[in-house]
Every structure is written in structure tokens, then in C-alpha cells.
Design an enzyme around this catalytic site. Sequence first.
Site, PDB file in Angstrom:
ATOM      1  N   TYR A 155      27.442 -25.324  18.233  1.00  0.00           N
ATOM      2  CA  TYR A 155      28.421 -26.329  17.810  1.00  0.00           C
ATOM      3  C   TYR A 155      29.065 -27.009  19.018  1.00  0.00           C
ATOM      4  CZ  TYR A 155      32.736 -28.364  16.048  1.00  0.00           C
ATOM      5  OH  TYR A 155      33.773 -29.233  15.780  1.00  0.00           O
ATOM      6  N   GLU A 156      29.363 -26.228  20.052  1.00  0.00           N
ATOM      7  CA  GLU A 156      30.023 -26.759  21.244  1.00  0.00           C
ATOM      8  C   GLU A 156      29.050 -27.398  22.231  1.00  0.00           C
ATOM      9  OE1 GLU A 156      32.280 -23.414  22.725  1.00  0.00           O
ATOM     10  OE2 GLU A 156      33.985 -23.940  21.443  1.00  0.00           O
ATOM     11  N   GLU A 213      39.706 -16.006  22.988  1.00  0.00           N
ATOM     12  CA  GLU A 213      38.527 -16.540  23.680  1.00  0.00           C
ATOM     13  C   GLU A 213      37.695 -17.398  22.751  1.00  0.00           C
ATOM     14  OE1 GLU A 213      35.811 -17.376  26.679  1.00  0.00           O
ATOM     15  OE2 GLU A 213      37.780 -16.473  26.843  1.00  0.00           O
ATOM     16  N   VAL A 243      34.350 -20.283  12.452  1.00  0.00           N
ATOM     17  CA  VAL A 243      34.116 -20.121  11.022  1.00  0.00           C
ATOM     18  C   VAL A 243      32.833 -20.883  10.697  1.00  0.00           C
ATOM     19  CG1 VAL A 243      34.973 -20.612   8.696  1.00  0.00           C
ATOM     20  CG2 VAL A 243      36.576 -19.885  10.495  1.00  0.00           C
ATOM     21  N   GLY A 274      40.571 -21.625   4.392  1.00  0.00           N
ATOM     22  CA  GLY A 274      41.710 -20.951   5.001  1.00  0.00           C
ATOM     23  C   GLY A 274      41.360 -19.809   5.931  1.00  0.00           C
ATOM     24  N   GLY A 296      40.175 -19.934   9.111  1.00  0.00           N
ATOM     25  CA  GLY A 296      40.721 -20.174  10.454  1.00  0.00           C
ATOM     26  C   GLY A 296      42.208 -19.882  10.498  1.00  0.00           C
ATOM     27  N   ASN A 328      36.977 -31.797  20.853  1.00  0.00           N
ATOM     28  CA  ASN A 328      36.971 -31.137  19.545  1.00  0.00           C
ATOM     29  C   ASN A 328      38.249 -31.500  18.769  1.00  0.00           C
ATOM     30  OD1 ASN A 328      36.657 -29.476  17.342  1.00  0.00           O
ATOM     31  ND2 ASN A 328      36.086 -27.675  18.540  1.00  0.00           N
ATOM     32  N   TYR A 348      45.171 -26.931  15.492  1.00  0.00           N
ATOM     33  CA  TYR A 348      46.107 -26.197  16.336  1.00  0.00           C
ATOM     34  C   TYR A 348      47.475 -26.881  16.369  1.00  0.00           C
ATOM     35  CZ  TYR A 348      41.906 -23.756  17.916  1.00  0.00           C
ATOM     36  OH  TYR A 348      40.751 -23.026  17.967  1.00  0.00           O
TER      37      TYR A 348
END
Length: 162
Positions: free
Chosen positions: A28-29, A86, A90, A98, A100, A127, A134
Site C-alpha cells: 500500500y505504501e 510503528e 487494516v 472502526g 483503526g 497518505n 489522525y
Amino acid sequence: MDAGIVLRPAVRADVPLILAFIRELAEYEKLAHEVVADEAGLAGQLFGERPAAEVVIAEADGQPAGFALFFHNFSTFLGRRGLYLEDLYVRPAFRGRGLGLALMRHLARLAVERGCGRFEWSVLDWNMPAIAFYRRLGAVGLEDWTVQRLSGEALRRLAAEG
């Protein structure tokens, strides 16, 4: 929290699942090429004599759905340890339920119970869904700080100097 969600501490038998989550997150990253972790190494680091980190597994309706990997750091300014997240991941099929939020609340509770002065993590600057999540939690980006890293040859070179 969704009634079908269960959070539990990882056990040694979860190592293949943890590695699968790490690889999915890296994909994903756009960092899959950087994953060199293997099951034996993770087992030793997470469940050996001196564990370097802890893992919480999130299950939804009995299926592995996500994880959080975290460890303690220390703030000299606060004179207290902190909790550093770190990785949080999900699986796409379970997003929006819910998980995360449940994982973040769980870690916040652990941080408070353990007397931590901070709960911190890093997020890739592109992201935007994660950053928005957050911010909704009340997290603040540290604009004046940048992450620095030594690895590979640069790390070995510095270690060998002098």
C-alpha cells in the site's frame, strides 16, 4: 466499536500473519521492495527473550483484519517513556468498520495505563486519508521536526569509524 471486532495481543503463532500484514502495508505504501523481514527474525524480535516490540491483532467476525505494532521510546524532556506506533494497518475489506479507531483507542489506553507521556507515530506525507483520520483523533503534526535515518552502508560506516 463494531460488535464483531476483537483486539488481542499477538502470540508467536501469529508471526506468519504479522509478516503478511507487514507486506500488505508495504505494498500500500509503495515500499514492498524494502521489506526484508522474515518469520524467524520477527519471531525472535517479537517473542524472544527481550521483545523489541508488541503487536495487537484486530479480528472482525473471526477473520484477521488488521494489526498495530508498537514499542516504547523515551522522552528526556518529559523524563518518561512514550509509546511509539510503528505500523497500523487494516485490510481494505475491513475498512470503515472502526478497526483503526479501535486499535488507536487501545494503544492510547495502554499508553495511559503504562504512564507514558506521549503516543507518537509517523505517517507518509502523501497518505491524506491516514492524516485526516489522525487529525480527527486530535493528533498534531510536528512541522518543525523531520525524521532522520541511518541504515545499510552508512550505518556500518559510522559504526566502524574511530
